[in-house]
Design an enzyme around this catalytic site. Structure first.
Site, PDB file in Angstrom:
ATOM      1  N   TYR A 142       0.700  -1.349   0.013  1.00  0.00           N
ATOM      2  CA  TYR A 142       0.040   0.076  -0.099  1.00  0.00           C
ATOM      3  C   TYR A 142       0.938   1.434   0.078  1.00  0.00           C
ATOM      4  O   TYR A 142       0.466   2.386  -0.627  1.00  0.00           O
ATOM      5  CB  TYR A 142      -0.974   0.078   1.326  1.00  0.00           C
ATOM      6  N   LYS A 189       3.132 -15.729   2.481  1.00  0.00           N
ATOM      7  CA  LYS A 189       3.251 -16.347   1.332  1.00  0.00           C
ATOM      8  C   LYS A 189       4.807 -16.556   1.527  1.00  0.00           C
ATOM      9  O   LYS A 189       5.567 -16.280   0.587  1.00  0.00           O
ATOM     10  CB  LYS A 189       2.602 -15.370   0.154  1.00  0.00           C
ATOM     11  N   ASP A 221      -3.119 -18.700   0.829  1.00  0.00           N
ATOM     12  CA  ASP A 221      -4.264 -19.172   0.076  1.00  0.00           C
ATOM     13  C   ASP A 221      -4.916 -20.029   0.708  1.00  0.00           C
ATOM     14  O   ASP A 221      -6.053 -20.355   0.749  1.00  0.00           O
ATOM     15  CB  ASP A 221      -3.842 -19.841  -1.429  1.00  0.00           C
ATOM     16  N   ASP A 245      -6.435  -7.035   4.514  1.00  0.00           N
ATOM     17  CA  ASP A 245      -7.476  -6.332   3.824  1.00  0.00           C
ATOM     18  C   ASP A 245      -8.353  -7.470   3.105  1.00  0.00           C
ATOM     19  O   ASP A 245      -9.528  -7.095   3.219  1.00  0.00           O
ATOM     20  CB  ASP A 245      -7.151  -5.315   2.688  1.00  0.00           C
ATOM     21  N   ASP A 249     -12.316  -8.932   4.851  1.00  0.00           N
ATOM     22  CA  ASP A 249     -13.444  -8.771   4.004  1.00  0.00           C
ATOM     23  C   ASP A 249     -14.181 -10.278   3.866  1.00  0.00           C
ATOM     24  O   ASP A 249     -15.406 -10.378   4.300  1.00  0.00           O
ATOM     25  CB  ASP A 249     -13.261  -8.192   2.922  1.00  0.00           C
TER      26      ASP A 249
HETATM   27  C1  IPM Z   1     -10.278  -1.096   4.375  1.00  0.00           C
HETATM   28  C2  IPM Z   1     -10.694  -0.560   2.898  1.00  0.00           C
HETATM   29  C3  IPM Z   1      -9.293   0.336   2.423  1.00  0.00           C
HETATM   30  C4  IPM Z   1      -7.998  -0.348   2.317  1.00  0.00           C
HETATM   31  C5  IPM Z   1      -9.470   1.156   1.227  1.00  0.00           C
HETATM   32  C6  IPM Z   1     -10.643   1.978   1.196  1.00  0.00           C
HETATM   33  C7  IPM Z   1      -8.455   1.874   0.764  1.00  0.00           C
HETATM   34  O1  IPM Z   1     -10.808  -1.481   2.091  1.00  0.00           O
HETATM   35  O2  IPM Z   1     -10.110  -0.336   5.372  1.00  0.00           O
HETATM   36  O3  IPM Z   1     -10.082  -2.376   4.224  1.00  0.00           O
HETATM   37  O4  IPM Z   1      -7.747  -1.119   1.436  1.00  0.00           O
HETATM   38  O5  IPM Z   1      -7.412  -0.273   3.379  1.00  0.00           O
HETATM   39 MG    MG Z   2     -10.814  -3.289   2.829  1.00  0.00          MG
END
Ligand code: IPM
Ligand code: MG
Length: 351
Positions: A142, A189, A221, A245, A249
């Site tokens: 990032y 990884k 993975d 990240d 999710d």
């Molecule tokens: C998160 C989001 C952010 C990230 C985006 C909006 C830049 O997905 O906070 O997880 O990738 O960190």
């Molecule tokens: Mg995110």
């Protein structure tokens, strides 16, 4: 207790979920005799629209002088589909993370008994899931060097980590594990990436200081698969920025609605509390989004930044009670869903 809270509502449903959360915080102030002062600041697409940049200096200064930061959401579709734009809302979030030194992002993944049926996964496999993702937040790909070569026809993003960066978030993960079931799963990884091998070396070295913690290592993975197949096996999942990240999710799906999950990004001085979901632009202004992720983030704020444990528990209990009564916004309840603001009021009433 007196505290200063910076309130950054941001984009999309941000303002609605933040308002519902303030209703709950006001009730905490009243019941437990505290006085919180709230100062709003601009961030994200709305900040670009109003002042031309996604994390204005004024917001930065507000954050630096506050005791904690309550954050809504960031992002607007008008910026998503044009890769040539130079100023983007997400830059505001990344700049905030870097400026405030938010090195660890903590995302607890817990199922709610009242909502098990909402998960796309089998109830008997997920009931009792309770783990935390500890994601490194200000390093890795990032923030690495990026650019274009070959007249723009080749692009690169670089993934770099130093021992110090790994140790800083690593120590935090060990401390969290000590207060929990004392297990860390380190996700990387290392069969391919040099940075992952440095992570493993550093975590192995660090683990010598924490003989009570069991550490195991998993490739990302495989971890993606295990989170779905056997989520109860995890206690603390420690990983670098981008893997974290993606995996957080994925993990949010277990609980049935991404709208339920809180998070904190731990800073060197001030920490940021925010739901893990995004700005949900389609629902913006409808008063339908689920505010529970933000309300539970406020509970984390009471606990982590202000040491107010009774108050944090009161918020969490009120959320459970409202869910057990079958109340909820439309992502979790089909018949007679409540609005965002009604949900905030119900939870406040139950405190
Ligand atoms: C998160 C989001 C952010 C990230 C985006 C909006 C830049 O997905 O906070 O997880 O990738 O960190
Ligand atoms: Mg995110």
């Amino acid at each position: 207790m007196k505290k200063n809270i910076a309130v950054l509502a941001g984009d999309g449903v941000g303002p609605e979920i933040i308002n519902a959360t303030l209703t709950v915080l006001h009730m905490i102030e009243k019941k437990f005799n505290h006085s919180f002062s709230y100062t709003t600041g601009l961030i994200g697409a709305i900040a670009i629209d109003l002042v031309g940049e996604p994390f204005p200096k004024e917001t930065e200064e507000l954050c630096l002088r506050s005791d904690a930061i309550l954050f809504g959401a960031i992002g607007d579709p008008k910026y998503d589909n044009d890769p040539t734009l130079k100023v983007r809302p997400e830059q505001g979030l990344l700049k905030m993370r870097k400026t405030l030194g938010l090195f660890a992002n903590i995302r607890p993944i817990q199922t709610f008994d009242a909502l098990l049926h909402k998960s796309p996964l089998k109830e008997e496999w997920i009931k009792g899931t309770d783990f935390v993702v500890v994601r490194e937040l200000i390093g890795g790909i990032y923030f690495g060097k990026r650019g274009r070569e070959d007249k723009g026809r080749t692009a690169y993003d670089t993934l770099t980590y130093s021992v110090e960066e790994i140790q800083r978030v690593g120590k935090y993960a060990f401390e969290i594990a000590q207060k929990r079931r004392k297990k860390i799963c380190h996700v990387d990884k290392a069969n391919v990436l040099e940075t992952s091998r440095l992570w493993r070396e550093t975590i192995q070295e660090l683990s010598k200081n924490y003989p009570d913690i069991i550490v195991d290592y998993m490739f990302v993975d495989n971890a993606a698969m295990q989170i779905i197949k056997n989520p109860r096996a995890f206690d603390v999942l420690l990983t670098e920025n981008m893997f974290g990240d993606i995996l957080s999710d994925e993990a949010s799906v277990i609980t049935g609605s991404i709208g339920m999950l809180p998070s904190v990004s731990i800073g060197e001085k001030t920490s940021v509390y925010e739901p893990i979901h995004g700005s949900y632009p389609k629902a913006a202004g409808n008063n339908t989004a689920n505010p529970i992720g933000t309300i539970l983030s406020a509970a984390m704020m009471l606990e982590y930044s202000f040491d107010l444990h009774k108050e944090a528990t009161a918020v969490r209990d009120a959320v459970d009670e409202v869910l057990l009564k079958g109340l909820g916004t439309k992502d979790i309840v089909t018949a007679h869903p409540l609005s965002t603001s009604e949900m905030g009021e119900k939870i406040a009433e139950n405190i």
